[in-house]
Design a protein around this motif. Structure first.
Motif, PDB file in Angstrom:
ATOM      1  N   GLY A   1       0.794  -1.227   0.000  1.00  0.00           N
ATOM      2  CA  GLY A   1       0.000   0.000   0.000  1.00  0.00           C
ATOM      3  C   GLY A   1       0.825   1.275   0.000  1.00  0.00           C
ATOM      4  N   THR A   2       2.135   1.160   0.242  1.00  0.00           N
ATOM      5  CA  THR A   2       2.997   2.350   0.204  1.00  0.00           C
ATOM      6  C   THR A   2       2.986   2.933  -1.205  1.00  0.00           C
ATOM      7  OG1 THR A   2       4.455   1.467   1.927  1.00  0.00           O
ATOM      8  CG2 THR A   2       5.357   3.190   0.513  1.00  0.00           C
ATOM      9  N   PRO A   3       2.753   4.218  -1.357  1.00  0.00           N
ATOM     10  CA  PRO A   3       2.684   4.811  -2.698  1.00  0.00           C
ATOM     11  C   PRO A   3       4.033   4.772  -3.424  1.00  0.00           C
ATOM     12  CG  PRO A   3       2.679   6.522  -1.025  1.00  0.00           C
ATOM     13  CD  PRO A   3       2.530   5.221  -0.297  1.00  0.00           C
ATOM     14  N   TYR A   4       3.941   4.784  -4.741  1.00  0.00           N
ATOM     15  CA  TYR A   4       5.161   4.793  -5.550  1.00  0.00           C
ATOM     16  C   TYR A   4       5.807   6.175  -5.480  1.00  0.00           C
ATOM     17  CZ  TYR A   4       8.396   4.343  -9.451  1.00  0.00           C
ATOM     18  OH  TYR A   4       9.526   4.310 -10.225  1.00  0.00           O
ATOM     19  N   ARG A   5       7.107   6.161  -5.333  1.00  0.00           N
ATOM     20  CA  ARG A   5       7.866   7.413  -5.351  1.00  0.00           C
ATOM     21  C   ARG A   5       9.244   7.120  -5.919  1.00  0.00           C
ATOM     22  NH1 ARG A   5       8.931  11.477  -0.194  1.00  0.00           N
ATOM     23  NH2 ARG A   5      10.036  13.125  -1.357  1.00  0.00           N
ATOM     24  N   TRP A   6       9.554   7.721  -7.040  1.00  0.00           N
ATOM     25  CA  TRP A   6      10.832   7.459  -7.707  1.00  0.00           C
ATOM     26  C   TRP A   6      11.982   7.810  -6.768  1.00  0.00           C
ATOM     27  CZ3 TRP A   6      15.220  10.078  -9.310  1.00  0.00           C
ATOM     28  CH2 TRP A   6      16.031   9.379 -10.227  1.00  0.00           C
ATOM     29  N   GLY A   7      12.897   6.860  -6.563  1.00  0.00           N
ATOM     30  CA  GLY A   7      14.038   7.079  -5.685  1.00  0.00           C
ATOM     31  C   GLY A   7      13.742   6.859  -4.214  1.00  0.00           C
ATOM     32  N   GLY A   8      12.486   6.535  -3.874  1.00  0.00           N
ATOM     33  CA  GLY A   8      12.102   6.384  -2.472  1.00  0.00           C
ATOM     34  C   GLY A   8      12.459   5.033  -1.893  1.00  0.00           C
ATOM     35  N   THR A   9      12.707   5.009  -0.579  1.00  0.00           N
ATOM     36  CA  THR A   9      13.034   3.758   0.109  1.00  0.00           C
ATOM     37  C   THR A   9      12.335   3.677   1.469  1.00  0.00           C
ATOM     38  OG1 THR A   9      15.011   4.778   1.095  1.00  0.00           O
ATOM     39  CG2 THR A   9      15.319   3.560  -0.966  1.00  0.00           C
ATOM     40  N   THR A  10      11.326   4.522   1.708  1.00  0.00           N
ATOM     41  CA  THR A  10      10.650   4.551   3.007  1.00  0.00           C
ATOM     42  C   THR A  10       9.142   4.412   2.827  1.00  0.00           C
ATOM     43  OG1 THR A  10      10.293   6.954   3.058  1.00  0.00           O
ATOM     44  CG2 THR A  10      12.443   6.153   3.798  1.00  0.00           C
ATOM     45  N   ARG A  11       8.417   4.421   3.953  1.00  0.00           N
ATOM     46  CA  ARG A  11       6.958   4.291   3.913  1.00  0.00           C
ATOM     47  C   ARG A  11       6.281   5.530   3.335  1.00  0.00           C
ATOM     48  NH1 ARG A  11       5.819  -0.379   6.284  1.00  0.00           N
ATOM     49  NH2 ARG A  11       7.367  -1.203   7.757  1.00  0.00           N
ATOM     50  N   VAL A  12       7.017   6.596   3.221  1.00  0.00           N
ATOM     51  CA  VAL A  12       6.480   7.794   2.575  1.00  0.00           C
ATOM     52  C   VAL A  12       6.270   7.515   1.087  1.00  0.00           C
ATOM     53  CG1 VAL A  12       6.946  10.205   1.980  1.00  0.00           C
ATOM     54  CG2 VAL A  12       7.533   9.336   4.256  1.00  0.00           C
ATOM     55  N   GLY A  13       7.146   6.673   0.529  1.00  0.00           N
ATOM     56  CA  GLY A  13       7.067   6.322  -0.880  1.00  0.00           C
ATOM     57  C   GLY A  13       8.325   5.595  -1.316  1.00  0.00           C
ATOM     58  N   MET A  14       8.201   4.669  -2.245  1.00  0.00           N
ATOM     59  CA  MET A  14       9.377   3.937  -2.718  1.00  0.00           C
ATOM     60  C   MET A  14       9.177   3.447  -4.140  1.00  0.00           C
ATOM     61  SD  MET A  14       8.992   0.374  -0.508  1.00  0.00           S
ATOM     62  CE  MET A  14       9.981   1.083   0.773  1.00  0.00           C
ATOM     63  N   ASP A  15      10.305   3.246  -4.817  1.00  0.00           N
ATOM     64  CA  ASP A  15      10.221   2.677  -6.163  1.00  0.00           C
ATOM     65  C   ASP A  15      10.522   1.183  -6.075  1.00  0.00           C
ATOM     66  OD1 ASP A  15      12.974   2.503  -5.864  1.00  0.00           O
ATOM     67  OD2 ASP A  15      13.406   4.159  -7.221  1.00  0.00           O
ATOM     68  N   CYS A  16      10.524   0.504  -7.226  1.00  0.00           N
ATOM     69  CA  CYS A  16      10.620  -0.964  -7.218  1.00  0.00           C
ATOM     70  C   CYS A  16      11.944  -1.467  -6.640  1.00  0.00           C
ATOM     71  CB  CYS A  16      10.405  -1.509  -8.632  1.00  0.00           C
ATOM     72  SG  CYS A  16      11.589  -0.901  -9.868  1.00  0.00           S
ATOM     73  N   SER A  17      13.054  -0.894  -7.079  1.00  0.00           N
ATOM     74  CA  SER A  17      14.354  -1.347  -6.562  1.00  0.00           C
ATOM     75  C   SER A  17      14.549  -0.896  -5.121  1.00  0.00           C
ATOM     76  CB  SER A  17      15.496  -0.837  -7.441  1.00  0.00           C
ATOM     77  OG  SER A  17      15.454   0.580  -7.561  1.00  0.00           O
ATOM     78  N   GLY A  18      13.961   0.250  -4.766  1.00  0.00           N
ATOM     79  CA  GLY A  18      14.045   0.721  -3.383  1.00  0.00           C
ATOM     80  C   GLY A  18      13.345  -0.225  -2.423  1.00  0.00           C
TER      81      GLY A  18
END
Length: 213
Positions: A98-115
């Motif tokens: 449920g964490t939203p997608y965010r390019w370059g993200g690695t936290t619960r605020v947002g994350m991308d696939c590799s993150g």
């Protein structure tokens, strides 16, 4: 008078000779040992340290890597711990559902696939490369029919692309045509889907197994 000076001279000469002989003995030599210069002693110590390091390498050859070495290569696992580590990584990844997608993200605020994968693997002290393309080289290639939990699956932007732009991790193998994988979707965020869904089969490129057996 002359006899007195002659005797005194001889006495002084003998004293100086004794002092000279005593001072010529190296202070770091023991009785019965051959004289060695400081340079020779230092060289012997250097060779001894080198020999010790080589013996240590031979002794530890083939053993699992220490934790500090895990950042640069595939972790070598004790087979009895593979299932436990896989379960930990999958559980961590699912906690981000449920964490939203965010390019370059690695936290619960947002994350991308590799993150998502980088953060999940940190739960077992393994540092994955940051991009999906780099992650595709982390482990050995796996055939689709041999997929199992913990394997990484990689995709391109479209059917004809061979450039890796997306990654997910197998979380559950239910049947030959129902394999769940978790990933960070650009539209839905972190979610699990069936790997054999038509869309993903069209853009699938390769799979790798980061857990050695």
């Amino acid at each position: 008078m002359r006899t007195f000076f002659t005797t005194s001279f001889l006495f002084i000469f003998l004293i100086l000779l004794m002092v000279s002989c005593q001072s010529s003995q190296p202070t770091f030599s023991k009785r019965g040992e051959t004289y060695k210069s400081a340079r020779e002693i230092a060289e012997e110590k250097r060779l001894a340290r080198k020999s010790g390091r080589m013996a240590e390498r031979r002794r530890t050859k083939g053993k699992p890597l220490a934790s500090k070495d895990r950042t640069s290569r595939t972790k070598v696992y004790n087979p009895r711990r593979v299932d436990e580590d896989v379960a930990t990584v999958i559980e961590t990844a699912r906690s981000f559902t449920g964490t939203p997608y965010r390019w370059g993200g690695t936290t619960r605020v947002g994350m991308d696939c590799s993150g998502l994968l980088c953060t999940s693997f940190e739960s077992i002290d393994v540092k994955l490369p940051r991009t999906s393309e780099e992650q595709s080289r982390y482990g050995k290639d796996v055939r689709v029919k041999d997929l199992k939990e913990g394997d990484l699956v990689f995709f391109g932007a479209n059917r004809n692309s061979r450039e890796i732009t997306h990654v997910g991790m197998v979380t559950e193998v239910i049947s030959d045509n129902d394999v769940k994988f978790i990933h960070a979707s650009t539209s839905l965020g972190v979610i699990e889907n069936n790997f054999f869904a038509e869309h993903y089969q069209k853009i699938f490129i390769k799979a790798v197994r980061p857990f050695s057996e």
